[in-house]
Design a protein around this motif. Sequence first.
Motif, short mmCIF file in Angstrom:
data_model
loop_
_atom_site.label_atom_id
_atom_site.label_comp_id
_atom_site.label_asym_id
_atom_site.label_seq_id
_atom_site.Cartn_x
_atom_site.Cartn_y
_atom_site.Cartn_z
N GLY A 134 0.82 -1.22 0.00
CA GLY A 134 0.00 0.00 0.00
C GLY A 134 0.85 1.26 0.00
O GLY A 134 0.32 2.37 0.01
N ALA A 135 2.17 1.11 0.00
CA ALA A 135 3.04 2.30 -0.07
C ALA A 135 2.93 2.92 -1.47
O ALA A 135 2.40 2.30 -2.40
N GLU A 136 3.46 4.14 -1.60
CA GLU A 136 3.34 4.87 -2.88
C GLU A 136 4.71 4.94 -3.55
O GLU A 136 5.73 5.15 -2.87
N LEU A 137 4.72 4.77 -4.88
CA LEU A 137 5.99 4.91 -5.63
C LEU A 137 6.01 6.29 -6.27
O LEU A 137 5.16 6.61 -7.10
N ASP A 138 6.98 7.11 -5.86
CA ASP A 138 7.04 8.49 -6.33
C ASP A 138 8.31 8.65 -7.18
O ASP A 138 9.38 8.18 -6.79
N TYR A 139 8.15 9.32 -8.32
CA TYR A 139 9.27 9.43 -9.26
C TYR A 139 9.94 10.80 -9.24
O TYR A 139 9.25 11.83 -9.17
N MET A 140 11.24 10.79 -9.37
CA MET A 140 12.00 12.02 -9.62
C MET A 140 12.18 12.07 -11.14
O MET A 140 12.76 11.15 -11.73
#
Length: 406
Positions: A134-140
């Motif tokens: 349920g964690a979020e994958l955030d992109y740079m």
Amino acid sequence: MLNVRKDFPILTKVHNGHQIVYFDNAATTQKPYQVIHAIVDLLEHHNGNPHRGAHVLSIEAGELYDEAREAVRKFINAASTEEVIFVRNTTEALNLVARSYAEPRLKKGDKIVIPISEHHSDLVTWQRVCQKTGAELDYMYLDEEGHFTEEDLAKIDDKTKIVAFAAVSNVFGMKRPVKEIVAKAHAVGAIAIVDGAQSTPHMKTDVQDMDCDFFAFSGHKMCGSASTGVLYGKKAILEGMEPFLLGGDMIEYVKEQSTTFNELPFKFEAGSQNVEGAVALHAAIDYLEDLGMDNIEAHEEELTRHCLEGMKRIPHIHIIGSTDPAEKTGVITFTIDGVHPHDAATILDSFGIAIRSGHHCAQPLGAHLGVEASNRASFYIYNTLEEVDYFLEKLPLVRKQMGFKD
Ligand code: PMP
């Protein structure tokens, strides 16, 4: 410039009447006699299942395996061999961290932050962790040249539990500010995972100086043999992790209904181990250290500078990412107007030049840049300025052969 071609038997190969020019080193490198002979010597004289028997061959194989681990420890400057785990490759190392570290710890509300340019092995793994926890994958998203921006770094915030990134991108070929990003991760209480697949073969590695929590690399990209990689992890973190694979060697005691596990690093090395791979990696490390990692870096920079200067003069060529050789390893990714990368690679192959074509296992970057596929030339210790000149001479012929007039 380095002068090592005599050590690499494959470089005399002739293809289509041309001596092969091997520019696909980011995919895998060729092997010197020193590595080939080390494998043959093991198989001819010392082959046994390491740490599994009281007989001479098991003991000798075990000793060679242990010596290889110590060589890796020194090469990456890990504090202890307990922190050096042999795996199959970078991919397996990152999967191990995802499964054994991340999945049990992350939860909804947490974030994993990675650059958009990551190799699928450092991206799909985190997608799965996020799907499961349920964690979020955030992109740079990086700037046009592939540098981190202020906005990117601001993504590393209090919700972030993991920051994962390649020390050198396999598409941009750029050296990342590893220490700075690791420090940024630590400042918010996150761990930093460094994918060293494209950095370890090309420059000095010092995991203590980087202060990263995990570091992964593949032997086959640095003159070693296939299916040998390394996961470095800080001892305190590894000790708190569950094993990844279960089976022989990784146990202490097995009872009918329960098992206690072996100490580090064996807890993470289940099953019979790849002694040939470890021995080959040891020989590769000795070979590279004899050349000197700084000399290797300088050699590649010169090839890259020469190649980039030449490519900039050829019309219809577009280089992806920074064109500053000082911040790159020997990786040049490019497109040619009107030519599909597979066609370009096939035409260059007819001249004996081996380059990569495709998405380079970085499809989200391709989609972000609007460049689904591209070509990649990548250099290593045995490449020469003459080979670069030959490549620059043949490159304009690609469009000609495709029927373009200019
Ligand atoms: N990360 C990067 C940056 C890579 O270039 C590669 C190989 N192309 C990998 C990970 C995966 O390496 P392997 O296939 O040896 O697991």
